[in-house]
Design an enzyme around this catalytic site. Structure first.
Site, PDB file in Angstrom:
ATOM      1  N   GLU A 109       0.658  -1.406  -0.106  1.00 22.21           N
ATOM      2  CA  GLU A 109      -0.138   0.034   0.133  1.00 22.21           C
ATOM      3  C   GLU A 109       1.011   1.288  -0.054  1.00 22.21           C
ATOM      4  OE1 GLU A 109      -4.095  -0.684   1.515  1.00 22.21           O
ATOM      5  OE2 GLU A 109      -2.550  -0.862   3.505  1.00 22.21           O
ATOM      6  N   HIS A 128      -0.483   5.666   7.994  1.00 19.36           N
ATOM      7  CA  HIS A 128      -1.648   5.009   7.473  1.00 19.36           C
ATOM      8  C   HIS A 128      -1.821   3.900   8.627  1.00 19.36           C
ATOM      9  CE1 HIS A 128      -4.533   2.307   5.759  1.00 19.36           C
ATOM     10  NE2 HIS A 128      -3.684   1.244   5.505  1.00 19.36           N
ATOM     11  N   HIS A 130      -4.629   1.374  11.633  1.00 17.61           N
ATOM     12  CA  HIS A 130      -5.840   0.873  11.687  1.00 17.61           C
ATOM     13  C   HIS A 130      -6.474   0.470  12.965  1.00 17.61           C
ATOM     14  CE1 HIS A 130      -3.055  -1.298   8.684  1.00 17.61           C
ATOM     15  NE2 HIS A 130      -3.847  -0.728   7.940  1.00 17.61           N
ATOM     16  N   HIS A 198     -11.419  -0.502   7.008  1.00 16.46           N
ATOM     17  CA  HIS A 198     -10.021  -0.642   6.829  1.00 16.46           C
ATOM     18  C   HIS A 198      -9.372   0.199   7.745  1.00 16.46           C
ATOM     19  CE1 HIS A 198      -6.487  -0.603   3.613  1.00 16.46           C
ATOM     20  NE2 HIS A 198      -6.049  -0.667   4.767  1.00 16.46           N
TER      21      HIS A 198
END
Lengths: 266, 266, 266, 266
Positions: A109, A128, A130, A198
């Site tokens: 990613e 990024h 989660h 996500h």
């Protein structure tokens, strides 16, 4: 998890090799140019502290734009953030390709980072992540909004990236530039966006700020959830002007300082 | 909790004894055949990391099918997963009987493993766990369903094993082959099943995958609970095609890598 | 995080220097007068234990009124509570100005402390904290009320400080004496007040008591939230007389003792 | 927190002094008669493991009935459970008075233990604890009931002790024999009771069992809360026969074993 300390002779050696190509223990070339060495050290710290604080699990990542070349950014190879060392950092271009022939496998990613840096010249660092408290908002139909003073930077209800709109039925990952550009478009000029089912992306004008922002976004999510469950429609959010005024904080320098010392004490 | 590291001479010694019967510190024969030594070491790691992550309490367990003899599997004797060593691993057949005369007491619920391996030739590893976030679903009438990208493997609403149907009024434990077969039937060809008021079973094509699956099933449960409480009927679940495409992930190799290094750093 | 232990010779030395100006490792003068040395040591402990217990994040703070001069109080310079040492403690007056020319930067919200000490001669210690479980009440429209025996000191529904009333659209921080006085007015003669979307202030007749109070206010918030979510309107709160009788406890001495020993064991 | 290990010479010495009066480091006589030494060691472990697991905060306590004299019981003096050593254990009679002239201050709520041992000859160990997840039930009007297989011992909805009925407006503490007897009456022949706005008492036929029971009562509370919030009226509780059959478990020996080894590894 170990931290990066050098004393005495090692420190001298580090200065002497300042203009050389460094070879890591595993023989991989270190991607960072000498002038970027400080950025890379800080990036390693950010990887460790965000893992320590539960912002990053084994799969999250954090990057920083190169000061030496603003068209490049630094991001670890595809290993858990919690165990990243300087030798694991790769220098990428906006197409999320290594710029120096580094052949280590990258995060699938990494396009999240490349496309956001391309679209947003103001962005110096990207997380990024989660965290479950945040992901819950992404599938609840309830917008995540700033209501705590450390999260004014959120500005207002966060956009949610629906990957079905951009890619139809996928494995939910931002695996190429096209999906990365679609995410960057959803992000727009905002400080963060959720990815449905996500996680989130958080951006900032520095590594310290993006670390603080991603942590306090998580705290804000917990507070908003509990306040909503208790108070129903009567929850008090920040006014836009309050959020704007509270946004800059201290650049989250005090949080960075605490987390750095907690890592060193481990 | 200690990990299993060998350097220098010890490593050489381990190679030399590769074809011998190993004697554990407590004098018990180690059940694993030499060719299974690697599997047993990994199984010990899985026991420790799943305890560290809150997937296994003192009573949960994890097993792996023998590569040398697919009709056999490895499972610890009846001690807490968090303190299992190589010497505690027993080799079992599908009737959940030790195959080498090992007289150590086994888990009373070892039949969960034996009957699943018998019914499902595709299954290489099994976890039986009791995380509260997951158990809550088993008694709530609400199906646990995939809505986070790391838990696509769940495929869709999980079946719930109601032990009353198979055994009437019991002590809730899978104490024999009959109950184990009933549970395996409820599991069917699915990746996991809940046991009402008790816990879950999670299966996978490898030890690494079943470790990652059982961890991210727990995360998915937290997210689903919070999203439901906030969003009511508007929760967005993964589409079956999304779940299928997201299911394989990276074999959860990155998560395994993180947890292994965190154990080593303890 | 390290604790402050002295044995044998060091203890003797500490006595000998009792009447001298102490110089910290970084060369800053230690603000505390010799007679206040014990208070400063305890204040450092309070900083560490409240961080350990999740009451203080990187941005919270705790202060104590000077026994030598009741118009003064001690508060750390603007660093995270978790890493404060004796050398970081500054002596302030009610205008929240350093009294000895100490030029270290102070917390921007030090006015919380100065104005409360000015308005409330009975107050000997003040905590300003941001635990998410407590902050949720501040934006929910639901009053935080005592319903657990360790939090009787709360007396009844806590006042909530709405900074908009005192300062209009702000960055949510108590950055000057005017806002500090408005907060002190909201606090009135109560033991604590919430700050909408921000945190809480807790006061007490000693450092040990304010540490115990701020911890058990957090516990009370968790219990009240969960009881409300389960029981709706049927939650049983303490009667005012119960709260009054339970308020003094043991001065939270047993809690202080545990936390001090846990810090020493780190 | 340290554990009590003796090897080699120390173990021999311990055997040799088996018939002597032991003197603790602080000079206090150790209350336990020689034949009770094993019980006292186990009681210290129970204090530490219940603190480690979040069952006991600074104010909870655990006791065991003397095997040598069933009219006596052992309980620590008024210090936090987490830091109790053998020298801190006092031997009490049913009036909760020290039996050997020990002048150390006792817990103000020691009457909980004395009156339960007096009323219930079957009880060999007692825990008094305040875990927030459990306390929430005590003020919610919702009965805590067994719905997880490790908590079958609860049997059915737990009684809640309302101190107002026995003592009117109090400070919520069980400060004398009268309140202790009223609590023992509410407990009746049950395995546990909640104290409104305060905590719980849990009893058992051994120290290991009461440790396991108090831990898994806490887990059951979490599961019941979450299941109720998600599932409303559709929550599935254990049938009385299931609870009865599941109640004995393995005497919670495997949990005790894990916690003991985790303490030793600290």
């Amino acid at each position: 998890m170990t931290t990066l300390k050098m004393g005495g002779a090692a420190a001298v050696a580090a200065v002497l090799v300042g203009s050389c190509i460094l070879l890591a223990q595993n023989g991989q070339r270190i991607a960072a140019a000498p002038t970027d060495a400080g950025q890379v050290e800080e990036l390693v710290l950010a990887n460790h502290m965000l893992t320590m604080n539960g912002v990053l699990d084994a799969y999250g990542h954090v990057s920083v734009r190169s000061q030496a070349n603003p068209n490049h950014f630094f991001l670890a190879r595809h290993i858990p953030a919690g165990v990243v060392t300087k030798a694991d950092i790769i220098e990428y271009d906006f197409d999320s390709k290594p710029v120096d022939g580094n052949t280590a496998t990258g995060y699938s990613e990494r396009f999240i980072h490349g496309e956001i840096y391309r679209a947003r010249p103001d962005v110096m660092a990207v997380v990024h992540c989660h965290p479950p408290d945040v992901v819950a908002f992404s599938v609840s139909g309830i917008p995540l909004r700033p209501l705590t003073h450390m999260a004014g930077f959120l500005e207002g209800p966060l956009p949610v990236f629906e990957i079905r709109d951009a890619g139809g039925m996928t494995d939910m990952l931002i695996r190429d530039g096209k999906l990365g550009r679609a995410l960057a478009k959803t992000l727009g000029d905002r400080p963060a966006a959720l990815l449905r089912g996500h996680g989130a992306v958080v951006i900032g004008p520095s590594l310290h700020i993006v670390a603080g922002r991603s942590y306090y976004m998580m705290v804000n999510a917990k507070v908003q959830r509990d306040a909503m469950l208790m108070g129903g429609g009567k929850v008090i959010y920040m006014e836009p002007e309050e959020a704007r005024k509270a946004a800059s904080q201290d650049g989250y320098e005090r949080a960075w300082s605490l987390w750095k010392q907690q890592l060193a004490g481990k």
